[in-house]
Design an enzyme around this catalytic site. Structure first.
Site, PDB file in Angstrom:
ATOM      1  N   THR A  48      -0.534  -8.655   6.252  1.00  0.00           N
ATOM      2  CA  THR A  48       0.154  -9.338   5.156  1.00  0.00           C
ATOM      3  C   THR A  48       1.233 -10.269   5.694  1.00  0.00           C
ATOM      4  O   THR A  48       1.421 -11.387   5.185  1.00  0.00           O
ATOM      5  CB  THR A  48       0.748  -8.301   4.192  1.00  0.00           C
ATOM      6  OG1 THR A  48      -0.313  -7.480   3.668  1.00  0.00           O
ATOM      7  CG2 THR A  48       1.482  -8.965   3.040  1.00  0.00           C
TER       8      THR A  48
ATOM      9  N   GLY B 237      -1.486  -2.150  10.555  1.00  0.00           N
ATOM     10  CA  GLY B 237      -2.646  -2.574   9.799  1.00  0.00           C
ATOM     11  C   GLY B 237      -2.295  -3.530   8.682  1.00  0.00           C
ATOM     12  O   GLY B 237      -2.186  -4.745   8.874  1.00  0.00           O
ATOM     13  N   CYS B 238      -2.104  -2.977   7.490  1.00  0.00           N
ATOM     14  CA  CYS B 238      -1.951  -3.818   6.299  1.00  0.00           C
ATOM     15  C   CYS B 238      -0.617  -4.544   6.249  1.00  0.00           C
ATOM     16  O   CYS B 238      -0.543  -5.651   5.705  1.00  0.00           O
ATOM     17  CB  CYS B 238      -2.166  -2.967   5.057  1.00  0.00           C
ATOM     18  SG  CYS B 238      -3.856  -2.312   4.972  1.00  0.00           S
ATOM     19  N   VAL B 239       0.446  -3.961   6.803  1.00  0.00           N
ATOM     20  CA  VAL B 239       1.720  -4.678   6.845  1.00  0.00           C
ATOM     21  C   VAL B 239       1.598  -5.899   7.749  1.00  0.00           C
ATOM     22  O   VAL B 239       1.935  -7.020   7.365  1.00  0.00           O
ATOM     23  CB  VAL B 239       2.869  -3.759   7.303  1.00  0.00           C
ATOM     24  CG1 VAL B 239       4.144  -4.561   7.535  1.00  0.00           C
ATOM     25  CG2 VAL B 239       3.124  -2.668   6.273  1.00  0.00           C
TER      26      VAL B 239
ATOM     27  N   ASP C 294       0.792  -1.235   0.000  1.00  0.00           N
ATOM     28  CA  ASP C 294       0.000   0.000   0.000  1.00  0.00           C
ATOM     29  C   ASP C 294       0.823   1.284   0.000  1.00  0.00           C
ATOM     30  O   ASP C 294       0.475   2.251   0.685  1.00  0.00           O
ATOM     31  CB  ASP C 294      -0.958   0.009   1.192  1.00  0.00           C
ATOM     32  CG  ASP C 294      -1.986  -1.110   1.113  1.00  0.00           C
ATOM     33  OD1 ASP C 294      -1.971  -1.857   0.128  1.00  0.00           O
ATOM     34  OD2 ASP C 294      -2.779  -1.236   2.052  1.00  0.00           O
TER      35      ASP C 294
END
Length: 202
Positions: free
Chosen positions: A148, A143-145, A24
């Protein structure tokens, strides 16, 4: 570094054909003009260094970006964080930051939830490219890290997280999540050490 209450961790051998997953680093997150973004110039610069290393070795790079094509996809996530609704396909915000110089052969996967693996086909792409380990960084750390990284582990990939490439608006959350990832899911490797270790791979 282990802290009281942490379990002892073992050594996980890294592979010989890693992939870089850039989470992202679209303008929606790298721009201070975005309500989702922050002052992440140093993280983008660090990621550019890492991407250069991968390109020199001919290793694959995958970029993720959050895109919503309709009003219904991931509705609970978007109700919880309404600002996500700005990430529409016709906007500048979903484009990968040009400082990362995405190459024509490099893959951009669209996602609608935190993990770059969920419903994106990323795991299948990694398998098709004979990838045996992954290096992950991006936005945001908690969040997204993190999501993943957890999924990378669940797909059984040895995983490195490069802290200089990870950004977070809440610095306490940044530190806590790097610690938690190192304690449970991945190896957190500083950028200079990562570049040296990658250069030494045969």
């Amino acid at each position: 570094m282990l802290q009281p209450g942490d379990l002892a961790t073992g050594t996980v051998p890294f592979g010989h054909r890693p992939a870089l997953i850039v989470v992202d680093m679209s303008y929606g997150f790298t721009s201070v003009e975005s309500p989702l973004g922050g002052a992440f110039d140093s993280q983008v610069d660090a990621m550019a260094q890492l991407a250069s290393c991968f390109r020199q070795r001919g290793w694959p790079i995958y970029f993720s970006t959050v895109v919503y094509h309709d009003e219904h996809t991931s509705s609970v996530f978007r109700q919880h964080l309404p600002v996500l609704n700005m990430l529409r396909p016709d906007t500048h915000w979903v484009q990968i930051d040009q400082r990362l110089a995405v190459q024509p052969h490099e893959v951009i996967v669209e996602k609608t939830v935190p993990s770059a693996f969920f419903n994106t086909g990323l795991a299948e792409l990694l398998a098709a490219a004979a990838v045996d380990s992954v290096v992950i960084g991006g936005l945001t750390t908690s969040g997204c890290v993190r999501a993943t990284v957890v999924d990378a582990l669940q797909y059984n990939f040895p995983t490195w997280v490069i802290p200089e490439t990870c950004g977070e608006r809440n610095l306490q959350a940044h530190a806590a999540n790097l610690h938690d990832m190192a304690a449970k899911y991945a190896e957190v490797v500083a950028l200079p050490q990562a570049l040296a270790r990658l250069a030494a791979l045969k």
